[in-house]
Design an enzyme around this catalytic site. Structure first.
Site: not given
Ligand code: GRF
Length: 230
Positions: A15-16, A64, A89-90, A108, A143, A172
């Site tokens: 959605s972002n 990674r 999400m990683r 975030h 993170v 928001a």
């Protein structure tokens, strides 16, 4: 106008990504999304990218370093100048993060440094805070850490649960991320000794109170309530 070439990394809903694409649809917006990378083939956000005609690549995040190498190839081919993490999400390879230092941002759903990591909305409810919100920051290897660029404050209501609070924060986010990307693309954002300076930065004038005073009193109160608009 030369537009900043932006890559968006996603893992899920997107959605972002959708909010950023909507902003970029305006010809006068100073950024464009040139590619989308997902670590999950089933991410619904890939459909959003596809319907906007944005090339997307799925790169599984098993190792990674391998993800980093493949992502860098895509980013190089698309001549990306900025990376926006949007629900990615990683934990990224530290060398990859270093290579994109101050050219990679994340959103975030809390007022960092409060409530980093998973389920920040749940953390905010458990802590009993009256305000939470969302943060866009430059990415560092730790993170949800890194110099804060912009934040939006969201009040917590007495009857909130995780779903209702998450929805209000997400709303928001969809305003804050395009606003922040605009500031970056206009060249107004720079990191100086671990903090962010923004040319032309104005802060809201008034504080918000939560709980609010009763409506009848607030008109005569010297404490102003400010529904801060983004
Ligand atoms: C958002 O709440 C974002 O702040 C967090 O992950 C969620 C992603 O949502 N990092 P979406 O995929 O953009 O809808």
């Amino acid at each position: 106008m030369t537009r900043l070439r932006v890559a968006v990394l996603i893992s899920g809903r997107g959605s972002n990504l959708g909010a950023l694409l909507a902003a970029c649809a305006d010809d006068t917006y100073p950024a464009e999304i040139v590619t989308v990378i997902s670590d999950r083939a089933e991410a619904p956000g890939l459909v959003i990218a596809q319907s906007a005609g944005i090339p997307s690549t799925v790169i599984p995040h098993r190792v990674r370093e391998e993800f980093a190498a493949q992502a860098n190839t895509v980013l190089g081919n698309q001549r990306a100048q900025l990376v926006c993490l949007a629900g990615f999400m990683r934990v990224l390879d530290a060398a990859f993060v270093g290579g994109w230092r101050d050219r990679m941002v994340n959103i975030h759903p809390s007022l960092l440094p409060a409530f980093p990591g998973l389920h920040p909305q749940r953390q905010a409810l458990a802590a009993g805070v009256r305000f939470t919100g969302c943060t866009v920051h430059f990415v560092r290897p730790e993170v949800d850490a890194g110099p804060i660029i912009a934040q939006a404050v969201v009040p917590i209501r007495p009857d909130d649960d995780e779903a209702s609070l998450s929805a209000r924060i997400l709303d928001a986010e969809h305003r804050l991320y395009p606003l922040t990307l605009r500031l970056i693309a206009e060249g107004r954002v720079r990191e100086v000794r671990g903090k962010v300076q923004i040319d032309g930065w104005r802060a809201p004038k008034l504080a918000m109170l939560n709980p609010r005073e009763p409506a009848s009193k607030s008109r005569v109160s010297r404490w102003s309530l400010d529904p801060i608009s983004l």
